[in-house]
Design a protein around this motif. Structure first.
Motif, mmCIF file in Angstrom:
data_model
loop_
_atom_site.group_PDB
_atom_site.id
_atom_site.type_symbol
_atom_site.label_atom_id
_atom_site.label_comp_id
_atom_site.label_asym_id
_atom_site.label_seq_id
_atom_site.Cartn_x
_atom_site.Cartn_y
_atom_site.Cartn_z
ATOM 1 N N SER A 12 -3.590 4.403 -4.301
ATOM 2 C CA SER A 12 -2.388 5.140 -4.744
ATOM 3 C C SER A 12 -2.610 5.885 -6.055
ATOM 4 C CB SER A 12 -1.198 4.188 -4.844
ATOM 5 O OG SER A 12 -1.551 2.990 -5.492
ATOM 6 N N THR A 13 -3.880 6.143 -6.398
ATOM 7 C CA THR A 13 -4.133 6.992 -7.567
ATOM 8 C C THR A 13 -4.193 8.465 -7.182
ATOM 9 O OG1 THR A 13 -6.496 6.569 -7.245
ATOM 10 C CG2 THR A 13 -5.354 5.219 -8.897
ATOM 11 N N GLY A 35 -6.704 1.987 -6.748
ATOM 12 C CA GLY A 35 -7.512 3.154 -6.395
ATOM 13 C C GLY A 35 -8.440 3.498 -7.544
ATOM 14 N N PHE A 36 -9.288 4.485 -7.300
ATOM 15 C CA PHE A 36 -10.267 4.869 -8.306
ATOM 16 C C PHE A 36 -9.717 6.017 -9.151
ATOM 17 C CE2 PHE A 36 -13.483 3.550 -4.873
ATOM 18 C CZ PHE A 36 -13.421 2.222 -5.277
ATOM 19 N N ASP A 63 -12.015 -2.600 -5.618
ATOM 20 C CA ASP A 63 -12.776 -1.775 -4.669
ATOM 21 C C ASP A 63 -12.586 -2.393 -3.283
ATOM 22 O OD1 ASP A 63 -14.593 -0.630 -2.974
ATOM 23 O OD2 ASP A 63 -16.310 -0.835 -4.330
ATOM 24 N N LEU A 64 -11.833 -1.713 -2.438
ATOM 25 C CA LEU A 64 -11.415 -2.309 -1.160
ATOM 26 C C LEU A 64 -12.496 -2.264 -0.092
ATOM 27 C CD1 LEU A 64 -7.713 -1.168 -1.083
ATOM 28 C CD2 LEU A 64 -8.735 -3.192 -2.087
ATOM 29 N N ALA A 91 -5.508 3.154 1.420
ATOM 30 C CA ALA A 91 -6.821 3.618 0.932
ATOM 31 C C ALA A 91 -7.676 4.081 2.111
ATOM 32 C CB ALA A 91 -7.534 2.509 0.179
ATOM 33 N N ILE A 93 -11.252 6.804 3.290
ATOM 34 C CA ILE A 93 -12.296 7.793 3.003
ATOM 35 C C ILE A 93 -12.702 8.451 4.322
ATOM 36 C CG2 ILE A 93 -13.195 6.702 0.907
ATOM 37 C CD1 ILE A 93 -15.363 5.367 2.614
ATOM 38 N N VAL A 113 -13.429 0.386 4.319
ATOM 39 C CA VAL A 113 -12.273 0.836 3.520
ATOM 40 C C VAL A 113 -11.072 1.151 4.417
ATOM 41 C CG1 VAL A 113 -11.424 2.574 1.888
ATOM 42 C CG2 VAL A 113 -13.785 1.756 1.712
ATOM 43 N N ALA A 141 -2.331 5.074 9.147
ATOM 44 C CA ALA A 141 -3.375 5.389 10.132
ATOM 45 C C ALA A 141 -3.576 6.896 10.095
ATOM 46 C CB ALA A 141 -2.970 4.873 11.509
ATOM 47 N N SER A 142 -3.390 7.561 11.223
ATOM 48 C CA SER A 142 -3.626 9.005 11.315
ATOM 49 C C SER A 142 -3.356 9.400 12.768
ATOM 50 C CB SER A 142 -5.099 9.303 10.982
ATOM 51 O OG SER A 142 -5.465 10.610 11.368
ATOM 52 N N PRO A 185 -0.197 10.440 10.136
ATOM 53 C CA PRO A 185 -0.053 11.838 9.721
ATOM 54 C C PRO A 185 -1.071 12.742 10.400
ATOM 55 C CG PRO A 185 -0.330 10.345 7.815
ATOM 56 C CD PRO A 185 -0.718 9.581 9.053
ATOM 57 N N VAL A 188 -2.536 16.719 5.916
ATOM 58 C CA VAL A 188 -1.800 16.680 4.638
ATOM 59 C C VAL A 188 -2.765 17.235 3.601
ATOM 60 C CG1 VAL A 188 -0.494 15.205 3.048
ATOM 61 C CG2 VAL A 188 -0.826 14.477 5.441
ATOM 62 N N VAL A 193 -8.547 16.181 2.371
ATOM 63 C CA VAL A 193 -8.561 17.337 3.279
ATOM 64 C C VAL A 193 -9.057 18.590 2.554
ATOM 65 C CG1 VAL A 193 -6.999 18.904 4.522
ATOM 66 C CG2 VAL A 193 -6.911 16.449 4.940
HETATM 67 P P1 NAD Z 1 -7.159 10.856 -1.140
HETATM 68 O O1 NAD Z 1 -8.630 11.043 -1.172
HETATM 69 O O2 NAD Z 1 -6.267 11.811 -1.854
HETATM 70 O O3 NAD Z 1 -6.781 9.387 -1.655
HETATM 71 C C1 NAD Z 1 -7.502 8.263 -1.261
HETATM 72 C C2 NAD Z 1 -7.160 7.121 -2.184
HETATM 73 O O4 NAD Z 1 -7.923 5.966 -1.776
HETATM 74 C C3 NAD Z 1 -7.519 7.381 -3.647
HETATM 75 O O5 NAD Z 1 -6.554 6.774 -4.491
HETATM 76 C C4 NAD Z 1 -8.875 6.675 -3.797
HETATM 77 O O6 NAD Z 1 -9.175 6.289 -5.134
HETATM 78 C C5 NAD Z 1 -8.622 5.472 -2.908
HETATM 79 N N1 NAD Z 1 -9.851 4.813 -2.473
HETATM 80 C C6 NAD Z 1 -10.917 5.354 -1.845
HETATM 81 N N2 NAD Z 1 -11.864 4.414 -1.668
HETATM 82 C C7 NAD Z 1 -11.380 3.267 -2.179
HETATM 83 C C8 NAD Z 1 -11.886 1.947 -2.304
HETATM 84 N N3 NAD Z 1 -13.119 1.601 -1.866
HETATM 85 N N4 NAD Z 1 -11.120 1.002 -2.899
HETATM 86 C C9 NAD Z 1 -9.897 1.335 -3.391
HETATM 87 N N5 NAD Z 1 -9.365 2.569 -3.294
HETATM 88 C C10 NAD Z 1 -10.110 3.521 -2.705
HETATM 89 O O7 NAD Z 1 -6.815 10.800 0.428
HETATM 90 P P2 NAD Z 1 -5.435 10.917 1.236
HETATM 91 O O8 NAD Z 1 -5.530 12.134 2.055
HETATM 92 O O9 NAD Z 1 -4.252 10.724 0.367
HETATM 93 O O10 NAD Z 1 -5.606 9.701 2.249
HETATM 94 C C11 NAD Z 1 -4.851 8.515 2.164
HETATM 95 C C12 NAD Z 1 -4.805 7.872 3.530
HETATM 96 O O11 NAD Z 1 -4.138 8.739 4.441
HETATM 97 C C13 NAD Z 1 -6.182 7.592 4.115
HETATM 98 O O12 NAD Z 1 -6.163 6.349 4.799
HETATM 99 C C14 NAD Z 1 -6.359 8.723 5.103
HETATM 100 O O13 NAD Z 1 -7.224 8.393 6.147
HETATM 101 C C15 NAD Z 1 -4.935 8.903 5.582
HETATM 102 N N6 NAD Z 1 -4.666 10.199 6.199
HETATM 103 C C16 NAD Z 1 -4.826 11.350 5.508
HETATM 104 C C17 NAD Z 1 -4.545 12.557 6.129
HETATM 105 C C18 NAD Z 1 -4.678 13.872 5.424
HETATM 106 O O14 NAD Z 1 -4.554 14.907 6.093
HETATM 107 N N7 NAD Z 1 -4.891 13.905 4.109
HETATM 108 C C19 NAD Z 1 -4.127 12.576 7.451
HETATM 109 C C20 NAD Z 1 -3.990 11.380 8.133
HETATM 110 C C21 NAD Z 1 -4.254 10.185 7.496
#
Ligand code: NAD
Length: 260
Positions: A12-13, A35-36, A63-64, A91, A93, A113, A141-142, A185, A188, A193
Motif C-alpha cells: 500500500s505504498t 510495501g517498499f 517483504d512478502l 501486493a 509484481i 508475492v 486478483a485481476s 481489475p 489501472v 502498468v
Molecule cells: P504497484 O507497483 O503500483 O504497487 C505494488 C505494491 O506492492 C507497492 O506498494 C510495492 O512496494 C508492493 N510490493 C511489491 N513487492 C512486494 C513485496 N515483496 N513485499 C511487500 N510489498 C511489495 O502495482 P499496482 O498496479 O497498484 O498493483 C497492486 C495489485 O493490483 C497487484 O496485486 C496487481 O497484480 C493488481 N492488479 C493491478 C492491475 C493494474 O492494471 N495496475 C490490474 C489488475 C490487478
C-alpha cells in the motif's frame, strides 16, 4: 462506515493498495500500510493519511516474498492495533516473457508475492477473526485470475490461484461472519502498468499516450482505465456490513474486458 475496524493493506505504498488504504481510512478504519519505498516518502504517506482522516496509521515494511515476514506483518498489526478485522492482500509484481524464456527466479518471485503471501497472511489472521466473530478478507486478483494473456505465465497462474484460494477461504468460513472475496481489475494506470506502457512505446517507437490508447483498445472496451478510487470504493463496500452475504466472489472491475 468502518469506524473501529482495523485494516492491513499489503503493498500500500503505491497504486491500488494506496488507493484502498486511503478509502478505508476515509471510512474511519485504522490502517497498517506495507510495501517498499523510500523511508521519508513512506512516513509522509503515513502521517498524511492520519492527518487527512484522523485515524491511526501504521507501517510495516515486511517483504512478502518471505513466508516468515508475512506472518510477522500480521503479528505486528495485531500487537499495535489490537487485532486485524480487514485484510487486503494487494501486493503484487509482474514479469512479462514467453514461457520458454521465463526466468525461473521471476516465476518463483511472482508466485511468492502474488499468491503465497496471501495464504500466509490469511492463515495468520483467521484465528483472531474467528475469536472476535467478524472479518473481511479482500484479495486483489485481476482479470488475469479469470482469463489469460500471452507472456504472463506466472502472473496468470498466481491470479487464477488467488481466485481459487478466495473460494476455499469463503467456503471454510461460510457459516461465520467472515467473508472472503477477490477484486479483479482490468487495466489501472499504476507504476506496474506504466512499465508495460513504456515497454510498448519503446518496442513500437510510438509516444507514451499512443501506447496507452493501444493497450486499452486491445482489451478494455470502455477505453478508460479503472481508477484506484473506484477500487477503494469497492473494497470499502466489501468491508462494510452491507456486503455480509457476498463471499467467494471474484468481482471484475474491467471496463468490459470479460464481456468480449
Ligand atoms: P504497484 O507497483 O503500483 O504497487 C505494488 C505494491 O506492492 C507497492 O506498494 C510495492 O512496494 C508492493 N510490493 C511489491 N513487492 C512486494 C513485496 N515483496 N513485499 C511487500 N510489498 C511489495 O502495482 P499496482 O498496479 O497498484 O498493483 C497492486 C495489485 O493490483 C497487484 O496485486 C496487481 O497484480 C493488481 N492488479 C493491478 C492491475 C493494474 O492494471 N495496475 C490490474 C489488475 C490487478
Amino acid at each position: 462506515m468502518l469506524k473501529g475496524r482495523r485494516a492491513v493493506v499489503t503493498g500500500s505504498t503505491s497504486g491500488i493498495g494506496l488507493g484502498i488504504a486511503r478509502a478505508l481510512a476515509a471510512q474511519g478504519a485504522s490502517v497498517m500500510l506495507n510495501g517498499f519505498g523510500e523511508p521519508g516518502a513512506i512516513d509522509q504517506l503515513r502521517t498524511g493519511l492520519a492527518r487527512d482522516y484522523g485515524g491511526e496509521v501504521f507501517y510495516n515494511g515486511a517483504d512478502l516474498s518471505q513466508a516468515g515476514q508475512c506472518e510477522d506483518l500480521v503479528a505486528d498489526a495485531e500487537a499495535r492495533m489490537g487485532g486485524v478485522d480487514i485484510l487486503v492482500n494487494n501486493a503484487g509484481i509482474q514479469h512479462v516473457a514467453p514461457v520458454e524464456a521465463f526466468p525461473v527466479e521471476r516465476w518463483d518471485a511472482v508466485i511468492a508475492v502474488n499468491l503465497s503471501s496471501a495464504f500466509h497472511t490469511i492463515r495468520r489472521v483467521l484465528p483472531g477473526m474467528k475469536a472476535r466473530g467478524w472479518g473481511r478478507v479482500i484479495n486483489i486478483a485481476s482479470v488475469h485470475g479469470l482469463v489469460a494473456s500471452v507472456n504472463k505465465a506466472a502472473y496468470v497462474a498466481a491470479k487464477h490461484g488467488i481466485v481459487g484460494l478466495t473460494k476455499v477461504v469463503a467456503l471454510e468460513n461460510a457459516e461465520t461472519a467472515i467473508t472472503c472475496n477477490a477484486i479483479c481489475p482490468g487495466w489501472v494506470l499504476t507504476p506496474l502498468v506504466q512499465a508495460q506502457v513504456a515497454a510498448r512505446a519503446a518496442a513500437g517507437n510510438i509516444p507514451l499516450d499512443q501506447a496507452e490508447r493501444d493497450l486499452l483498445a486491445e482489451k478494455q472496451p470502455t477505453a478508460r482505465f479503472t481508477t484506484v478510487e473506484q477500487l477503494g470504493a469497492l473494497a470499502s463496500f466489501l468491508a462494510s456490513d452491507a456486503a455480509a452475504n457476498i463471499t467467494g466472489a471474484a468481482l471484475p472491475v474491467d471496463g468490459g474486458w470479460l464481456a468480449r
